[in-house]
Motif scaffolding. Structure first.
Motif, short mmCIF file in Angstrom:
data_model
loop_
_atom_site.label_atom_id
_atom_site.label_comp_id
_atom_site.label_asym_id
_atom_site.label_seq_id
_atom_site.Cartn_x
_atom_site.Cartn_y
_atom_site.Cartn_z
N MET A 82 0.70 -1.08 -0.13
CA MET A 82 0.23 -0.13 -0.05
C MET A 82 1.03 1.53 0.30
SD MET A 82 -3.13 0.21 0.07
CE MET A 82 -4.73 1.40 -0.05
N PHE A 83 0.30 2.51 0.51
CA PHE A 83 1.36 4.05 -0.33
C PHE A 83 1.64 4.32 1.35
CE2 PHE A 83 0.78 3.40 -4.27
CZ PHE A 83 -0.77 3.09 -4.98
N LEU A 84 1.93 5.02 0.71
CA LEU A 84 2.85 5.91 2.17
C LEU A 84 2.32 6.38 3.03
CD1 LEU A 84 5.20 6.51 3.82
CD2 LEU A 84 5.72 8.66 2.97
N CYS A 85 1.80 6.35 4.39
CA CYS A 85 0.27 6.84 5.08
C CYS A 85 1.43 7.57 6.52
CB CYS A 85 -0.95 5.92 6.23
SG CYS A 85 -1.85 6.55 6.96
N ALA B 247 -7.36 4.13 -9.56
CA ALA B 247 -7.06 3.85 -10.67
C ALA B 247 -5.90 2.73 -10.82
CB ALA B 247 -6.07 5.34 -11.36
N ASN B 248 -6.44 1.91 -10.19
CA ASN B 248 -5.92 0.33 -9.85
C ASN B 248 -4.56 0.13 -10.07
OD1 ASN B 248 -8.93 -0.74 -9.59
ND2 ASN B 248 -9.31 -0.31 -11.75
N ALA C 62 -2.58 -2.71 -10.59
CA ALA C 62 -1.13 -2.67 -11.37
C ALA C 62 0.43 -3.46 -10.70
CB ALA C 62 -0.97 -1.99 -12.09
N PHE C 63 0.22 -2.82 -9.59
CA PHE C 63 1.75 -2.83 -8.49
C PHE C 63 1.53 -4.78 -8.51
CE2 PHE C 63 2.17 1.71 -7.31
CZ PHE C 63 3.55 1.54 -7.54
N PHE C 64 0.52 -5.24 -8.01
CA PHE C 64 0.59 -6.72 -7.63
C PHE C 64 0.75 -7.84 -8.95
CE2 PHE C 64 -1.90 -10.46 -7.67
CZ PHE C 64 -1.60 -10.60 -6.12
N ILE D 271 1.60 3.06 -15.50
CA ILE D 271 1.62 4.53 -16.35
C ILE D 271 0.40 4.39 -16.16
CG2 ILE D 271 2.61 5.01 -18.11
CD1 ILE D 271 5.66 3.69 -18.61
N VAL D 272 -0.20 3.83 -17.46
CA VAL D 272 -1.63 4.48 -17.29
C VAL D 272 -2.13 5.00 -15.89
CG1 VAL D 272 -3.63 3.26 -18.30
CG2 VAL D 272 -1.98 2.69 -19.32
N ALA D 273 -2.44 4.00 -14.74
CA ALA D 273 -2.72 4.59 -14.07
C ALA D 273 -2.29 5.31 -12.97
CB ALA D 273 -2.89 3.05 -12.29
#
Length: 230
Positions: A1-4, A204-205, A209-211, A219-221
């Motif tokens: 997941m992203f930085l929180c 943007a899913n 894409a990472f998974f 890149i699209v996301a």
């Protein structure tokens, strides 16, 4: 997941970092605050804070010290001796100093106190300090002996403080508060921006894409998230 980011934790670390690096003026501010001197005139606050020792002084210690220094002691059960007593007997001291010394005599030799309140009572601390400074000024006590006197109280907490020092301490505290407030605003803005970016990337899913390890999909996301942020 992203930085929180945990803003509370960040702010706490920020403030701790700055307070650990406080200069002398900031330390002075908190001393003034501790003794409720911030609302006084700067000159008065400076004179009071300059007179306070780290702790009250035991009268037993000063009786012994004054005897060792030949300043004030019983030469026999009825007679006081030493440099201070000689000055009193010769009328070489200002009247107000003689009165102040009478109060000190009562505390030291009259059994009225076990401690000189050079910390816990600001009014008494100031009177004692003024008396000691007066004794130094007339040459009865040396500066070194005065320092030795206050060493029994752990030393003075803010010696030789001036009105300018007090004002500078207030200015530095105000500047620090403003800097802290600005940093909190910046951190909150950063958190909000990162949260919006994380949300845009999730929508943007990008996590999918990472998974999948799909660079093109990522890149699209990212591009989609940029558009959503706009």
């Amino acid at each position: 997941m992203f930085l929180c980011i945990n803003v509370y934790r960040s702010v706490r670390k920020f403030c701790a970092k700055h307070y650990l690096n406080m200069g002398a003026n900031m330390n002075l501010y908190y001393i003034l605050e501790q003794y409720n001197l911030l609302d006084l005139d700067n000159e008065l606050a400076a004179s009071i804070v300059s007179s306070i020792s780290q702790k009250d002084i035991a009268t037993d210690d000063i009786r012994t010290y004054f005897r060792e220094q030949l300043l004030w002691y019983w030469s026999n059960p009825q007679t006081m001796a030493g440099g201070i007593q000689t000055a009193i007997d010769s009328d070489a001291l200002p009247a107000e100093l003689t009165v102040a010394l009478g109060e000190m005599w009562s505390s030291l030799f009259g059994g009225s106190a076990t401690k000189l309140l050079t910390n816990s009572n600001l009014e008494i601390a100031k009177r004692i300090f003024d008396g000691m400074m007066a004794l130094v000024s007339v040459g009865v006590v040396t500066s070194a002996q005065c320092d030795g006197f206050y060493a029994f109280g752990g030393g003075l907490i803010a010696p030789n403080t001036t009105a300018a020092d007090v004002q500078q301490a207030k200015n530095d505290k105000a500047a620090q508060d403003a800097a802290d407030a600005a940093e909190i605003v910046r951190m909150e803005a950063e958190m909000e921006l990162r949260s919006d970016w994380d949300t845009a990337m999730v929508n943007a899913n990008a996590d999918v894409a990472f998974f999948n390890g799909d660079k093109d999909a990522l890149i699209v996301a990212i591009n989609a998230a940029i558009v959503a942020m706009g």
